[in-house]
Enzyme design. Structure first.
Site, short mmCIF file in Angstrom:
data_model
loop_
_atom_site.label_atom_id
_atom_site.label_comp_id
_atom_site.label_asym_id
_atom_site.label_seq_id
_atom_site.Cartn_x
_atom_site.Cartn_y
_atom_site.Cartn_z
N LYS A 256 28.17 -14.86 -7.92
CA LYS A 256 29.20 -15.60 -8.62
C LYS A 256 28.56 -16.58 -9.60
O LYS A 256 29.21 -17.12 -10.49
CB LYS A 256 30.05 -16.40 -7.62
CG LYS A 256 30.72 -15.55 -6.57
CD LYS A 256 31.26 -16.46 -5.45
CE LYS A 256 31.59 -15.67 -4.23
NZ LYS A 256 31.86 -16.56 -3.07
N GLY A 257 27.26 -16.84 -9.38
CA GLY A 257 26.60 -17.95 -10.08
C GLY A 257 26.60 -17.86 -11.59
O GLY A 257 26.58 -18.88 -12.28
N GLU B 273 22.04 -13.47 -15.44
CA GLU B 273 21.85 -14.19 -14.17
C GLU B 273 21.93 -15.69 -14.39
O GLU B 273 21.69 -16.18 -15.48
CB GLU B 273 20.46 -13.84 -13.60
CG GLU B 273 20.49 -12.88 -12.42
CD GLU B 273 21.00 -13.49 -11.11
OE1 GLU B 273 21.76 -14.47 -11.14
OE2 GLU B 273 20.62 -12.98 -10.05
N ASP B 274 22.23 -16.40 -13.32
CA ASP B 274 22.22 -17.86 -13.40
C ASP B 274 20.80 -18.39 -13.30
O ASP B 274 20.40 -19.26 -14.08
CB ASP B 274 23.10 -18.47 -12.29
CG ASP B 274 22.80 -17.91 -10.89
OD1 ASP B 274 21.94 -17.01 -10.75
OD2 ASP B 274 23.42 -18.38 -9.92
N ASP C 137 14.38 -17.20 -9.16
CA ASP C 137 13.43 -17.98 -8.36
C ASP C 137 12.30 -17.05 -7.94
O ASP C 137 11.35 -16.84 -8.68
CB ASP C 137 14.18 -18.60 -7.18
CG ASP C 137 13.30 -19.51 -6.33
OD1 ASP C 137 12.21 -19.86 -6.78
OD2 ASP C 137 13.72 -19.87 -5.21
N LYS D 212 12.84 -20.60 -12.45
CA LYS D 212 11.87 -21.39 -11.67
C LYS D 212 10.61 -20.55 -11.55
O LYS D 212 10.46 -19.79 -10.59
CB LYS D 212 12.41 -21.65 -10.26
CG LYS D 212 13.54 -22.61 -10.15
CD LYS D 212 13.79 -22.83 -8.64
CE LYS D 212 15.10 -23.47 -8.37
NZ LYS D 212 15.43 -23.44 -6.92
N PHE E 272 15.98 -27.60 -6.03
CA PHE E 272 17.26 -26.92 -5.84
C PHE E 272 18.32 -27.52 -6.75
O PHE E 272 18.62 -28.71 -6.66
CB PHE E 272 17.71 -26.96 -4.39
CG PHE E 272 18.75 -25.91 -4.11
CD1 PHE E 272 18.37 -24.59 -3.95
CD2 PHE E 272 20.10 -26.23 -4.07
CE1 PHE E 272 19.32 -23.60 -3.74
CE2 PHE E 272 21.06 -25.25 -3.85
CZ PHE E 272 20.66 -23.93 -3.69
P1 IMP Z 1 15.59 -15.02 -6.12
O1 IMP Z 1 15.87 -13.68 -5.50
O2 IMP Z 1 14.68 -15.87 -5.28
O3 IMP Z 1 15.09 -14.90 -7.55
O4 IMP Z 1 16.95 -15.82 -6.11
C1 IMP Z 1 17.91 -15.65 -7.08
C2 IMP Z 1 19.25 -16.12 -6.61
O5 IMP Z 1 19.14 -17.21 -5.69
C3 IMP Z 1 20.04 -16.68 -7.77
O6 IMP Z 1 20.86 -15.69 -8.37
C4 IMP Z 1 20.86 -17.79 -7.14
O7 IMP Z 1 22.07 -17.29 -6.66
C5 IMP Z 1 20.03 -18.27 -5.98
N1 IMP Z 1 19.25 -19.50 -6.28
C6 IMP Z 1 17.92 -19.64 -6.48
N2 IMP Z 1 17.56 -20.91 -6.74
C7 IMP Z 1 18.72 -21.61 -6.72
C8 IMP Z 1 19.03 -23.00 -6.95
O8 IMP Z 1 18.18 -23.86 -7.22
N3 IMP Z 1 20.34 -23.35 -6.85
C9 IMP Z 1 21.32 -22.44 -6.57
N4 IMP Z 1 21.08 -21.14 -6.36
C10 IMP Z 1 19.80 -20.73 -6.44
MG MG Z 2 23.03 -15.70 -8.13
#
Ligand code: IMP
Ligand code: MG
Length: 178
Positions: free
Chosen positions: A42-43, A98-99, A102, A130, A151
């Protein structure tokens, strides 16, 4: 709600001017292509709705929902498809919006999954990145902002499903999630 915020990281004006810049670039790059914007729920909802207003091309939009987080603040690496695309993507030029990236694990999975359906191209547009958290290589075509490993919430991003409606990006107080 505002009491849970430690610091505003990116204000509304800065967000909108960057989004306009990205939209203009996408308009140039996708001229004459069969652009399908894939919004990751949803982000990315707030970002995608502002972004597509700045893309002056005929385009389609579709949505996917994946889960990787639960209510914790780190990616589990296990990705579940909660909602898939509605239509066939064969031959289309996909732009995944994507929002935040990470670890990159969520997107890496999604890219593989979508590529197997033979689109013409698959590229990534993320509002936030990030870079310090990365666990797998992801090539980002359009980036809003690189941010430190903290975060963040707001502008679509949640903590335990809350704070998505804050209109800017901010850092959550550590005592809320620690
Ligand atoms: P990844 O798989 O670690 O790259 O995580 C990606 C997903 O984790 C993003 O689409 C977000 O929904 C969530 N996410 C990662 N970091 C944050 C943050 O700092 N705040 C809120 N959601 C996050
Ligand atoms: Mg997300």
């Amino acid at each position: 709600m505002e009491n849970d915020i430690k610091e505003v990281l990116i204000d509304e004006e800065t967000l909108q001017s960057k989004i306009k810049e990205i939209g203009t670039q996408i308009t140039k790059d996708y001229e004459g292509k069969d652009l399908l914007i894939v919004c990751v729920l949803k982000g990315a909802v707030m970002f995608v709705s502002d972004l597509i207003k700045q893309v002056k091309l005929p385009l389609e939009i579709d949505f996917m929902a994946v889960s990787s987080y639960g209510s914790s603040t780190k990616s589990s690496g296990v990705v579940r498809i909660l909602k898939d695309l509605d239509k066939d993507i064969k031959g289309k030029d996909l732009l995944i919006v994507e929002d935040i990236i990470d670890s990159g694990l969520t997107l890496a999975y999604l890219i593989d999954y979508l590529k197997s359906r033979e689109p013409n191209s698959v590229e990534i547009c993320t509002l936030l990145d990030k870079k310090d958290g990365r666990k797998t290589d992801i090539e980002v075509k359009y980036l809003g902002f690189s941010i430190p490993d903290e975060f963040v919430i707001g502008y679509g991003l949640d903590y335990a499903e809350k704070y998505r409606n804050i209109p800017y990006i901010s850092i959550l107080k550590e005592e809320i999630y620690k």
